[in-house]
Write a protein that holds these residues in place. Sequence first.
Motif, PDB file in Angstrom:
ATOM      1  N   GLU A   1      -3.406   1.233  -2.951  1.00 24.56           N
ATOM      2  CA  GLU A   1      -2.597  -0.166  -3.661  1.00 24.56           C
ATOM      3  C   GLU A   1      -1.862   0.245  -4.672  1.00 24.56           C
ATOM      4  OE1 GLU A   1      -4.564  -3.594  -4.515  1.00 24.56           O
ATOM      5  OE2 GLU A   1      -5.434  -3.916  -2.428  1.00 24.56           O
ATOM      6  N   ALA A   2      -0.504  -0.836  -4.301  1.00 27.43           N
ATOM      7  CA  ALA A   2       0.580  -0.216  -4.820  1.00 27.43           C
ATOM      8  C   ALA A   2       0.291  -0.204  -6.319  1.00 27.43           C
ATOM      9  CB  ALA A   2       1.313  -0.398  -4.561  1.00 27.43           C
TER      10      ALA A   2
ATOM     11  N   TYR B   1      16.010   8.022  -2.355  1.00 24.42           N
ATOM     12  CA  TYR B   1      14.500   8.920  -2.476  1.00 24.42           C
ATOM     13  C   TYR B   1      14.134   8.154  -3.364  1.00 24.42           C
ATOM     14  CZ  TYR B   1      17.256  12.622  -0.902  1.00 24.42           C
ATOM     15  OH  TYR B   1      18.009  13.144  -0.811  1.00 24.42           O
ATOM     16  N   CYS B   2      14.317   7.082  -4.321  1.00 27.00           N
ATOM     17  CA  CYS B   2      13.079   6.190  -4.980  1.00 27.00           C
ATOM     18  C   CYS B   2      12.087   5.340  -3.872  1.00 27.00           C
ATOM     19  CB  CYS B   2      13.441   4.961  -5.836  1.00 27.00           C
ATOM     20  SG  CYS B   2      14.463   6.040  -7.262  1.00 27.00           S
ATOM     21  N   GLN B   3      13.083   5.039  -2.667  1.00 28.97           N
ATOM     22  CA  GLN B   3      12.244   4.384  -1.511  1.00 28.97           C
ATOM     23  C   GLN B   3      11.268   5.009  -1.260  1.00 28.97           C
ATOM     24  OE1 GLN B   3      12.102   0.867  -1.411  1.00 28.97           O
ATOM     25  NE2 GLN B   3      13.781   0.231  -1.743  1.00 28.97           N
ATOM     26  N   ILE B   4      11.497   6.366  -1.352  1.00 36.77           N
ATOM     27  CA  ILE B   4      11.077   7.671  -0.620  1.00 36.77           C
ATOM     28  C   ILE B   4       9.135   7.234  -1.109  1.00 36.77           C
ATOM     29  CG2 ILE B   4      10.589   9.589   0.988  1.00 36.77           C
ATOM     30  CD1 ILE B   4      13.053   9.068   1.809  1.00 36.77           C
ATOM     31  N   THR B   5      10.144   7.865  -2.504  1.00 34.82           N
ATOM     32  CA  THR B   5       8.850   8.432  -2.848  1.00 34.82           C
ATOM     33  C   THR B   5       8.193   7.369  -3.366  1.00 34.82           C
ATOM     34  OG1 THR B   5      10.746  10.168  -3.800  1.00 34.82           O
ATOM     35  CG2 THR B   5       8.724   9.577  -4.857  1.00 34.82           C
ATOM     36  N   CYS B   6       8.934   6.558  -4.659  1.00 31.92           N
ATOM     37  CA  CYS B   6       7.916   5.373  -4.768  1.00 31.92           C
ATOM     38  C   CYS B   6       7.976   4.339  -4.756  1.00 31.92           C
ATOM     39  CB  CYS B   6       8.728   5.001  -6.703  1.00 31.92           C
ATOM     40  SG  CYS B   6       8.573   6.704  -7.544  1.00 31.92           S
ATOM     41  N   SER B   7       8.285   3.675  -3.424  1.00 29.15           N
ATOM     42  CA  SER B   7       8.111   2.148  -2.666  1.00 29.15           C
ATOM     43  C   SER B   7       7.125   1.682  -2.722  1.00 29.15           C
ATOM     44  CB  SER B   7       8.717   2.504  -1.708  1.00 29.15           C
ATOM     45  OG  SER B   7       8.526   0.920  -0.825  1.00 29.15           O
ATOM     46  N   PRO B   8       6.379  -0.167  -3.296  1.00 28.23           N
ATOM     47  CA  PRO B   8       5.230  -0.495  -2.934  1.00 28.23           C
ATOM     48  C   PRO B   8       4.941  -0.760  -1.532  1.00 28.23           C
ATOM     49  CG  PRO B   8       7.222  -1.270  -3.695  1.00 28.23           C
ATOM     50  CD  PRO B   8       7.683  -1.014  -3.901  1.00 28.23           C
ATOM     51  N   ASN B   9       5.426  -0.683  -0.933  1.00 29.98           N
ATOM     52  CA  ASN B   9       5.570  -1.081   0.359  1.00 29.98           C
ATOM     53  C   ASN B   9       5.849   0.733   1.800  1.00 29.98           C
ATOM     54  OD1 ASN B   9       4.942  -3.407  -0.004  1.00 29.98           O
ATOM     55  ND2 ASN B   9       7.405  -3.948   0.099  1.00 29.98           N
ATOM     56  N   GLN B  10       5.472   1.564   0.657  1.00 29.64           N
ATOM     57  CA  GLN B  10       4.906   3.044   1.465  1.00 29.64           C
ATOM     58  C   GLN B  10       4.612   3.224   2.947  1.00 29.64           C
ATOM     59  OE1 GLN B  10       3.396   6.760  -0.245  1.00 29.64           O
ATOM     60  NE2 GLN B  10       5.639   6.768  -0.847  1.00 29.64           N
ATOM     61  N   ALA B  11       3.864   2.361   3.168  1.00 32.96           N
ATOM     62  CA  ALA B  11       2.476   3.009   3.807  1.00 32.96           C
ATOM     63  C   ALA B  11       3.595   2.553   5.162  1.00 32.96           C
ATOM     64  CB  ALA B  11       1.306   2.483   3.951  1.00 32.96           C
ATOM     65  N   THR B  12       4.476   0.947   5.053  1.00 36.15           N
ATOM     66  CA  THR B  12       5.203   0.013   6.280  1.00 36.15           C
ATOM     67  C   THR B  12       6.088   0.857   6.908  1.00 36.15           C
ATOM     68  OG1 THR B  12       6.889  -0.836   4.969  1.00 36.15           O
ATOM     69  CG2 THR B  12       4.372  -2.166   5.140  1.00 36.15           C
TER      70      THR B  12
ATOM     71  N   ARG C   1       0.863  -1.120   0.090  1.00 31.77           N
ATOM     72  CA  ARG C   1       0.327  -0.047  -0.285  1.00 31.77           C
ATOM     73  C   ARG C   1       0.797   1.568   0.147  1.00 31.77           C
ATOM     74  NH1 ARG C   1      -5.323   0.503   0.392  1.00 31.77           N
ATOM     75  NH2 ARG C   1      -6.486  -1.986   0.553  1.00 31.77           N
ATOM     76  N   CYS C   2      -0.402   2.008  -0.555  1.00 31.39           N
ATOM     77  CA  CYS C   2       1.070   3.696  -0.641  1.00 31.39           C
ATOM     78  C   CYS C   2       0.540   4.417   0.388  1.00 31.39           C
ATOM     79  CB  CYS C   2       0.693   4.357  -1.745  1.00 31.39           C
ATOM     80  SG  CYS C   2       1.186   3.523  -3.651  1.00 31.39           S
ATOM     81  N   MET C   3       1.908   5.733   1.159  1.00 27.64           N
ATOM     82  CA  MET C   3       0.406   6.334   1.702  1.00 27.64           C
ATOM     83  C   MET C   3       0.234   7.847   0.989  1.00 27.64           C
ATOM     84  SD  MET C   3       0.146   7.330   4.515  1.00 27.64           S
ATOM     85  CE  MET C   3       0.440   5.666   5.816  1.00 27.64           C
TER      86      MET C   3
ATOM     87  N   THR D   1       5.839  -5.464 -11.174  1.00 22.00           N
ATOM     88  CA  THR D   1       6.525  -4.540 -10.797  1.00 22.00           C
ATOM     89  C   THR D   1       5.167  -3.446 -10.358  1.00 22.00           C
ATOM     90  OG1 THR D   1       8.804  -4.270 -11.561  1.00 22.00           O
ATOM     91  CG2 THR D   1       8.277  -2.775 -11.109  1.00 22.00           C
ATOM     92  N   ALA D   2       5.516  -3.230  -9.491  1.00 19.55           N
ATOM     93  CA  ALA D   2       4.238  -1.986  -8.511  1.00 19.55           C
ATOM     94  C   ALA D   2       5.053  -0.830  -7.900  1.00 19.55           C
ATOM     95  CB  ALA D   2       3.221  -3.037  -7.243  1.00 19.55           C
TER      96      ALA D   2
END
Length: 1366
Positions: free
Chosen positions: A57-58, A123-134, A28-30, A86-87
């Motif tokens: 959801e991503a 920055y890719c993890q912060i901006t686009c990670s599919p598990n951003q909400a975790t 999930r995204c945030m 890829t999500a």
Amino acid sequence: MFRLLSGILILLYGTSVTATEVSHEPGRCMLYANCGFYEENDPNHSKGELPCLDNREAVVLDKTSAHYKSLEKTCPNLIKPDGEPTAICCDPQQLNTLERQLTASVLVFNRCPSCVENFRGLYCQITCSPNQATFMNVTEIRNTTETEGAFTESIYISEAYATNVHTSCKDVIFPQTNGKAMALVCNGFSGDDCTPQRFLDYLGSTNNGIAPLNMDFQQIGNDTGPNSDAIQSPPEGMAPLDAFAYKCQDAPSPTEFACSCTDCEASCPAPPILQPDHVPFMIGTADGVAVIVLIIFLAFVVLFTAYLVFDFMFKNGNVKQKIDYMVAEAESKIPYTKAEDNGGRTLVTKIPFFQKVGKSTQDFISSVFRRWGSFVARNPMVVLISTILVCVALCVGVKFVILTTDPIELWSSAGSRVRQEKDYYDDKFGAFYRTEMIIMKLKPQYVTGFSEYTSFTGVKYNFSNILETKYILEMLALQNELRYMDVSYEVDGEVNIGTLNDICFIPLSPDNNNCTITSVMNYWQNDPNEIFKTANYTDKISEETYVVDYRDHFLYCVQAPATVQDTTPLQQNCMGDFGGPVFPYLALGGQGEGNGYNEAPSSILTFVVSNFDKEDNRTKLVTAWEKQFLRFMNNYTSEYFDFAYFSERSPEDELERSSQTDVVVFAVSYLVIFAYIAIALGTYTSLKRIPVDSKISLGVSGILVILASVFTSIGLFGYIGYATSLIVIEVVPFLVLAIGADNIFILTLEYQRDERKPDEDLADQIGRVMGEVGPSMLLCSLTECVAFFLGALTDMPAVEQFALAAAVAIAFDFLLQITAFLAVLSLDARRTRGNRVDVCCCIKMEPAEPNTKTYLETFFHKYYAPVLMNDLVRYVVMIGFVGLSCWCTILCTRITVGLDQDLSVPKDSYVLKYFDYMEKYLDVGVPVYFVTKGGYNFADKNASSLICGSAGCDTYSLTQQISYASQNASYWRIETPAASWYDDYVDWLPPQGLGGRKSCCRYETFHRNEFCPATDTVSKCSPCLTTEDYTPNDFMQYLPWFLIDNPGVECNKGGHSAYGNAVNIVNNYTGSGTDVVDASYFMAFHSVCIKSVDCTENLIKARKLADNITKTLKAANKNGNNILENEEDFEVFPYCLYYVYYEQYLTAVEDTLFQLGICLIPTFAFSFILLGFDFYSGIITVLTIVMIVVDTAGLCSLWGVDMNAVSLINLVAAIGLSVEFISHVVRTFSLKTHISKKKRVIESMATMGPAVFAGVALTNLPGIIVLNWATAQLIQIFFFRMCLVITLLGTAHGLIFLPVFLSYFGPPVNKAILYEEQSELRNATQNVYMNANKADQEKQSDKTTKNVHMNVKKADQEKQCDYTEF
């Protein structure tokens, strides 16, 4: 510059929801998409839009979509392997923005690919990670121009991941500042203070001027940083971000390189084992030289003692000479009446060849001097007037003398390596700048201890008192007074007015006409209004409000001095008003190792002044301004500050001042010597004869002869255009006084003790005396003269000038002694014979019988010499003097080489205080430039890898090797890495930003040959390149633009301020039609050096490092790489302003040994020849002189005298003076013919002892002692101390050691001289015998006649008797 990093953090917007409505499940995204600008924090819309809160959801991407391809380009780390779907949680607009920002971020960290990839991954993890909400929680939203957006969020990140990202970037260098790039993105922290948490705090703060929202990074398991009270574990259901991070020593891909050693310590190869440059010679744990010398001394004692015991036991204590005597038959019949005067020896008949030749040579020389002496005595006025006319004519040349005062011209040869390097640097880059410096500290009563200050980051700092605003403002007031000070100077008779701005170094001219002034005030561009600016800042996490003031700006600037806009809420410029960085180690100092510049107790103010050609009128203004600067600082008083100041001209001025002050001391010294000579030449055998025996007029004449010899030699140099120096004017008169006075005493005393023969007139007597002492005078003068001429073979101009001046002066002195002085001596003899009073010749006294033997002669003959010849005394003298020489030999191996700069000024000089402050408060020394000489193919990428210091560069490239050296500063004496124009240029050259809009290198679209700087927002501009690759033509075409581009907010890589003069481009190199970088430099900073030993070590290590670099580049060229235009001409050499003064010390020991050795050659040669081809006498003379020189060097080292050019001059002079102490005694001894060496010594000392003692020792000592009161330390140390030691040792060796040595090992009797004496004695005895026979015959004849008469008378009487009887 800083939108490069934090601008990446633009996240996407969604509707506001409560925490209970947010799902933190994986997948999930945030945040997703953008929701407009937050104008309160970003009124100009420069920071970017706020992201939308969206817990969707991503989004799964189609591999064929543009969205997927954009992700593959920007965030390849998020692409799933092995065909998995890829999500992501970012839309195409976010990816485009992220790519643009990531491209810009490499301007700070692009030297290290691993660091860049880790940034990209974070920055890719912060901006686009599919598990951003975790790992992310939105805690605050704000209204935007469109709707609402996330303004504050919490990001949970694992300690390991945060540390790995931080570690991969913490050592990356920012070339323009020679500092760490991390200091630019860590709220002013650097080194160990820039922790991973502080680094993340900077990236997540809107106060960095770039980020549109606040991000509260929380390390799980970490308790450092200002947010140490944050939760230590994420909320339930969440997990920290924990992704892969490359180590800096690892290449992120097969097509990329690992970070270089300069940017990553882990990439550095194992450092080579550095052997000590000076490995002491040891035997066990003891000094090897001392052990060997001790063994030699003990061996001498044993052997010498054994020799004496053997001699006593087997020769009954008599030292006999091995001379073959043949008894002549006729001689045995001669009744010698004075046989005891000849030792009872019989006539010599076998005479060695060399002794015959030597005797003939001496007879010839004596006859020449005898005839010359008689001629002068008969024609004194003719000779005197002629010599006066010649001297006057030569002395006129003094007004044409060229006086060398430039220290560079004095102490370095024009053909020396350092001079050639200096000339090359000046030719290619311009003359080095002049510096005027003030070091200030608070007076003790104003030092109240550190004041604590809490930065807006929440960190507490200690600030020293000197950084309080009232003190900063007073320093600024002083700076402005000097900066705007009007100075008058004269050009062609016209008075002009100038200021510092007319002569200072202006790096950004003509765009910026401010002078380069490095000071702490320049962190605020010397503007008081900037210093007092404040801002309020409320921490969004702790909700604590801070007042941000000048101290926050200061903390930032000392870590990132090249920052155009800091990231504090003040957003002020750190660059000086002249457009360049103010390095903190040049503006502050004394804080101690490990402490920040905020604790520095001193402030440093430096004005940089340009050097101009001597013909340039601005040189006169420079001179006038520096004089006015010194006058101003001398009169300046401060209530708060103690200070020290220095100008480029200070040493020269102070040396000149001390010379002028010491004129009185020198005058008194000369007067004392003159008075002594004038008085001591008299015999004074009785009170009644004092008016007649006084030799004041003769002494004054002798002094005038000595002075004339000095001035005629200088005048001769004036006529031929040969330059001289103050050393010549100050030292040569002393030397000539010592040498000339000795000859004057010998000639005068020999005449005084001589008795005129019955058949001689006065001229014949003077001629005979001159024949006896002339060869001795010639021996000394010729030896000294040739020795000094050979001493002029040195490459050092000061020594050469001194040696030539001394040689010519001694030659003139000798010529004047045998002409003018001899003429005056003959006139004085006439006066004495006529019983006329000295000086007042018209007064005549009653004749009296003078006592021809002085008290000094009586003392030497009756008391001193016999006591010295006592066997016990002789033994002690031999052991003592040999022991002294052995000890001094050991001391010579420990002599410090160099001349400390504090000795060049008087003890009361303000410069000494500056040197003291300099040692205490400066953190780095002077800049050192590693210069590439000869064409180097910088445009070729293969060649450039051997120059650059970033990723992909050779492990042992030029900048890498300098970087290695800076990491071991205690050995290499390099404190900072090199500022590399090449690395900054290749960062400046490629296109940046979307469509190249952020590029530094741009041209005007419709005028391709016109440079369009990044600051130009009006013109239509295009990037120079469309891709990151460049051709050699591109490299050379745009390099001149880089060198004129001013650094600014839009492009901080412009090279004008830092490298404007660092590159010398030759167009159409060697007619090839191509442009080539013919010369360039890479600047670093040396370690601080105050003592000459340290400064010399700086030179040695810099040359060693440069030689290593040269070998590396040439080796690469031989491997088939076309990197050098001409390998033979190419080299890398270090250049530093003071090298020219210290190169002499690299070979000081070798030069000293060579100079002294070459001076000893004529000493032996002339002693051998003029002493009758006597090998023994030559060896004894040289041996004794060597002992004097060794003892002088050793004892002077104990008295704080170092080995340098000045001491070398004195040691060369010591050889000349030693000849005076030694040669006269040796020659006199060699002419004596008594069978006992002891008696020969006693007779020699009775003859020459008084002359040497009174003529050399006592002549020098009074004048030398007066020098102790000189203000110049150079005079006190190198002339008073050394000359005193030389005189005392020369006296001791000449009058104590030498007589004893001669009594043991002196040359045997010269058989030719003995034969002549015996022949004369035989002839004299024969004449006596013949006269006696003749008298006997006459007496017998008279007796016979008387008998005849008596017989006749008796016969007559008998006849008469007979007749009577008859």
